[in-house]
Design a protein around this motif. Structure first.
Motif, short mmCIF file in Angstrom:
data_model
loop_
_atom_site.label_atom_id
_atom_site.label_comp_id
_atom_site.label_asym_id
_atom_site.label_seq_id
_atom_site.Cartn_x
_atom_site.Cartn_y
_atom_site.Cartn_z
N VAL A 103 0.84 -1.20 0.00
CA VAL A 103 0.00 0.00 0.00
C VAL A 103 0.88 1.25 0.00
CG1 VAL A 103 -1.65 1.36 1.37
CG2 VAL A 103 -2.01 -1.09 1.10
N VAL A 104 1.90 1.24 0.85
CA VAL A 104 2.81 2.38 0.91
C VAL A 104 3.53 2.56 -0.43
CG1 VAL A 104 4.91 3.27 2.00
CG2 VAL A 104 3.11 2.27 3.41
N GLY A 105 4.01 1.46 -1.01
CA GLY A 105 4.70 1.53 -2.29
C GLY A 105 3.81 2.06 -3.40
N PHE A 106 2.59 1.55 -3.48
CA PHE A 106 1.66 2.04 -4.49
C PHE A 106 1.29 3.50 -4.23
CE2 PHE A 106 1.46 -2.21 -5.86
CZ PHE A 106 0.73 -2.30 -7.02
N GLY A 107 1.21 3.88 -2.96
CA GLY A 107 0.94 5.27 -2.61
C GLY A 107 2.05 6.20 -3.08
N LEU A 108 3.30 5.74 -2.94
CA LEU A 108 4.43 6.55 -3.41
C LEU A 108 4.43 6.66 -4.94
CD1 LEU A 108 7.20 5.25 -1.00
CD2 LEU A 108 6.07 7.49 -0.96
N VAL A 109 4.09 5.57 -5.61
CA VAL A 109 3.98 5.63 -7.08
C VAL A 109 2.86 6.59 -7.47
CG1 VAL A 109 3.41 4.30 -9.16
CG2 VAL A 109 4.94 3.32 -7.44
N LEU A 110 1.75 6.55 -6.73
CA LEU A 110 0.64 7.47 -7.00
C LEU A 110 1.08 8.92 -6.82
CD1 LEU A 110 -2.36 7.91 -7.66
CD2 LEU A 110 -2.84 7.67 -5.22
N LEU A 111 1.84 9.19 -5.76
CA LEU A 111 2.34 10.55 -5.54
C LEU A 111 3.16 11.03 -6.73
CD1 LEU A 111 3.00 13.05 -3.73
CD2 LEU A 111 4.97 11.73 -2.91
N ASP A 112 4.05 10.18 -7.21
CA ASP A 112 4.88 10.59 -8.35
C ASP A 112 4.06 10.71 -9.63
OD1 ASP A 112 7.40 10.99 -7.16
OD2 ASP A 112 7.60 8.84 -6.91
N ARG A 113 3.05 9.89 -9.79
CA ARG A 113 2.18 10.01 -10.96
C ARG A 113 1.38 11.30 -10.91
NH1 ARG A 113 2.85 8.97 -15.79
NH2 ARG A 113 3.94 7.05 -15.93
N ILE A 114 0.96 11.70 -9.72
CA ILE A 114 0.25 12.98 -9.57
C ILE A 114 1.18 14.13 -9.92
CG2 ILE A 114 -0.78 14.55 -7.86
CD1 ILE A 114 -2.01 12.02 -6.56
N ILE A 115 2.43 14.05 -9.49
CA ILE A 115 3.42 15.08 -9.83
C ILE A 115 3.61 15.16 -11.34
CG2 ILE A 115 5.87 15.68 -9.67
CD1 ILE A 115 5.78 14.53 -6.79
N ILE A 116 3.73 14.02 -11.99
CA ILE A 116 3.90 14.00 -13.44
C ILE A 116 2.66 14.57 -14.13
CG2 ILE A 116 4.09 12.45 -15.44
CD1 ILE A 116 5.91 10.67 -13.63
N THR A 117 1.49 14.23 -13.63
CA THR A 117 0.24 14.77 -14.19
C THR A 117 0.19 16.29 -14.04
OG1 THR A 117 -0.89 12.71 -13.67
CG2 THR A 117 -2.28 14.62 -14.11
N LEU A 118 0.56 16.79 -12.86
CA LEU A 118 0.59 18.24 -12.66
C LEU A 118 1.58 18.90 -13.62
CD1 LEU A 118 0.45 18.57 -8.77
CD2 LEU A 118 -1.32 19.21 -10.42
N LYS A 119 2.70 18.25 -13.84
CA LYS A 119 3.68 18.80 -14.78
C LYS A 119 3.08 18.87 -16.18
CE LYS A 119 8.36 18.38 -16.50
NZ LYS A 119 9.67 17.77 -16.32
N HIS A 120 2.39 17.82 -16.60
CA HIS A 120 1.77 17.84 -17.92
C HIS A 120 0.69 18.91 -18.02
CE1 HIS A 120 3.18 13.46 -18.61
NE2 HIS A 120 4.04 14.31 -19.08
N ILE A 121 -0.06 19.11 -16.95
CA ILE A 121 -1.10 20.15 -16.95
C ILE A 121 -0.45 21.53 -17.06
CG2 ILE A 121 -2.84 21.30 -15.51
CD1 ILE A 121 -3.57 18.48 -14.45
#
Length: 174
Positions: free
Chosen positions: A141-159
């Protein structure tokens, strides 16, 4: 939004430093335990009872951390079918994949949380060490949460790129 992006990048970078050392420690422990087990088997004809499962648990831990590091450094496996000349068009197109990945990660985390709740009802030890199945799922859960955090960062960068903002440093994306 750009300020939130920068704060998340700083948090992610701090986590990245910790992850690198945790990954290094996990590799060292896995190699040491397996080496000790081999030596014990050849010299004393008796191995350590916890080595096999501990190696599996450590390998899972390394995969979860490695997955997050690969997302953070833009080294995950992917096939680029479309490549746009305009950075804005590329960012808009990447947003589609970002949304799909975020939805998949949220679904995986929801499933893992439900799994943690169910296995905590009747805890089972995985090794002779005090490692239970719910420990493994909590780490996931923690690992997937960290991947989610980085995916959100990448999404914000694309936005931000699609909106015409200049982004320096931060998440490493195309």
């Amino acid at each position: 939004m750009k300020k939130a992006y920068e704060v998340l990048v700083k948090i992610s970078d701090a986590i990245f430093m910790v992850e690198k050392y945790l990954l290094l420690a996990a590799v060292i422990v896995a190699v040491a335990v397996n080496f000790l087990n081999v030596v014990m088997r050849y010299i004393f004809n008796a191995g350590l009872s916890y080595c096999e499962m501990l190696s599996i648990v450590l390998f899972m831990f390394m995969v979860v951390i490695g997955a997050n590091i690969s997302v953070k450094t833009n080294d995950e496996i992917k096939i680029d079918v479309f490549k746009f000349k305009s950075e804005k068009s590329e960012a808009l197109f990447r947003l589609i994949a970002d949304v799909v990945v975020i939805i998949a990660l949220v679904c995986a985390i929801i499933g893992l949380v439900a799994t943690v709740k169910s296995v905590m009802v009747y805890p089972q030890r995985v090794t002779p060490l005090p490692i239970y199945t719910y420990h493994i799922y909590i780490a996931m859960v923690v690992g997937f949460g960290l991947v989610l955090l980085d995916r959100i960062i990448i999404t914000l960068k694309h936005i931000l790129i699609a909106a015409g903002n200049e982004i320096e440093g931060g998440a490493k994306t195309v």
